[in-house]
Design an enzyme around this catalytic site. Sequence first.
Site: not given
Ligand SMILES: Cc1cc2nc3c(=O)[nH]c(=O)nc-3n(C[C@H](O)[C@H](O)[C@H](O)COP(=O)(O)OP(=O)(O)OC[C@H]3O[C@@H](n4cnc5c(N)ncnc54)[C@H](O)[C@@H]3O)c2cc1C
Length: 336
Positions: A133, A136-137
Amino acid sequence: MRDIIIIGSGPAGFTAAIYAARAELKPLLIASSVEIGGELMNTTEVENFPGFPEGIMGPDLMGKMQAQAERFGTEVVYDDVVELDVDGPVKRVKLGNGGEHEAKAIIFATGSAYRKLGLPEEERLSGHGLSWCATCDGFFFREKTIAVVGGGDSAMEEATFLTRFADKVYVIHRRDSLKASKIMQQRAFDNPKIEFVWNAAVDAIHGDTAVTGVTLRDTVSGEVSALDLDGLFVAIGNDPRTHLVHGKLDLTPEGTIAVDGRSSRTSVPGVFAAGDVIDPIYRQAVTAAGSGTVAALDAEHYLAALEDTSGDPSAASAEAAEVDELVAVDLADAAR
Ligand SMILES: Cc1cc2nc3c(=O)[nH]c(=O)nc-3n(C[C@H](O)[C@H](O)[C@H](O)COP(=O)(O)OP(=O)(O)OC[C@H]3O[C@@H](n4cnc5c(N)ncnc54)[C@H](O)[C@@H]3O)c2cc1C
């Protein structure tokens, strides 16, 4: 039967839980069995989440979100949803351990997964010079030499953005031409800080505690070479985690769950979706959290309408949408 089950423990899921719990809806949140806390568990410093001027480590931020959700009465279950039945007024969720839960409404917040290179070093170096990302970084790579892997529009966008910070950005691509649109290609070709490494695949990432370089393999000749780097960005695609709802909820052409306008309402009444699983563009922690708020409020309005409509999901969904519109118009009128 529960009022609300939330699937997913990222910023979208926990924020939805905070709102639903504070509305006395006693949500059950299924967090997953291994990836509890979502994508931010894979990173180190998060510097762009509001409220933390000094930055915060990704896992610490997620720990705080969970504590806040639990403080208001969210129940968290550490398991995976393996099956989902969303037809009718009672939604059923089956867990990996065989357990089942029922609810009147579901919030689906399973996020999306960045595609990986499939190398053993990826997990260890994630957040230590290896990133998915640029938004982000990128800030951490001022005056550094870095590389972006990929040949599509997102790789060109990331590479061009990263030249704001880095002195040099290599674009490593396994072919001799790009998949990216003409306009994005041209922007990258015109940028003096970007250099293309054609016909190259990353075979290994170097570094004990942080990325120091990569091993490249020429995809035509097979020749192997080393490239010294301070950072590596992987931009080879992103897959919304939608396999549980294929054939059950409408998807967009980008593969995310389709929602109605700015709401979180999916194609099935009583099922709401939030976070990266509905977002092909922004995919940030704070946008996911905002989206979780929308889902909790939509679910709350739906549950209220369900009481008025003798439990008919379609009628309740239509009534909740209509009431939202009436309230919006009323607020606009009051402001005139
Ligand atoms: C390495 C990295 C660094 C990042 N750094 C930043 C940053 O510095 N700042 C920023 O704003 N964004 C950052 N992002 C982006 C940010 O992490 C995402 O936009 C955000 O986490 C999305 O949130 P979400 O809740 O939609 O999904 P996610 O964070 O992906 O969470 C989804 C959750 O659902 C769970 N899940 C999926 N399927 C199932 C199932 N069948 N049963 C139960 N649970 C399930 C997963 O295990 C996970 O825990 C980064 C992303 C990555 C990969």
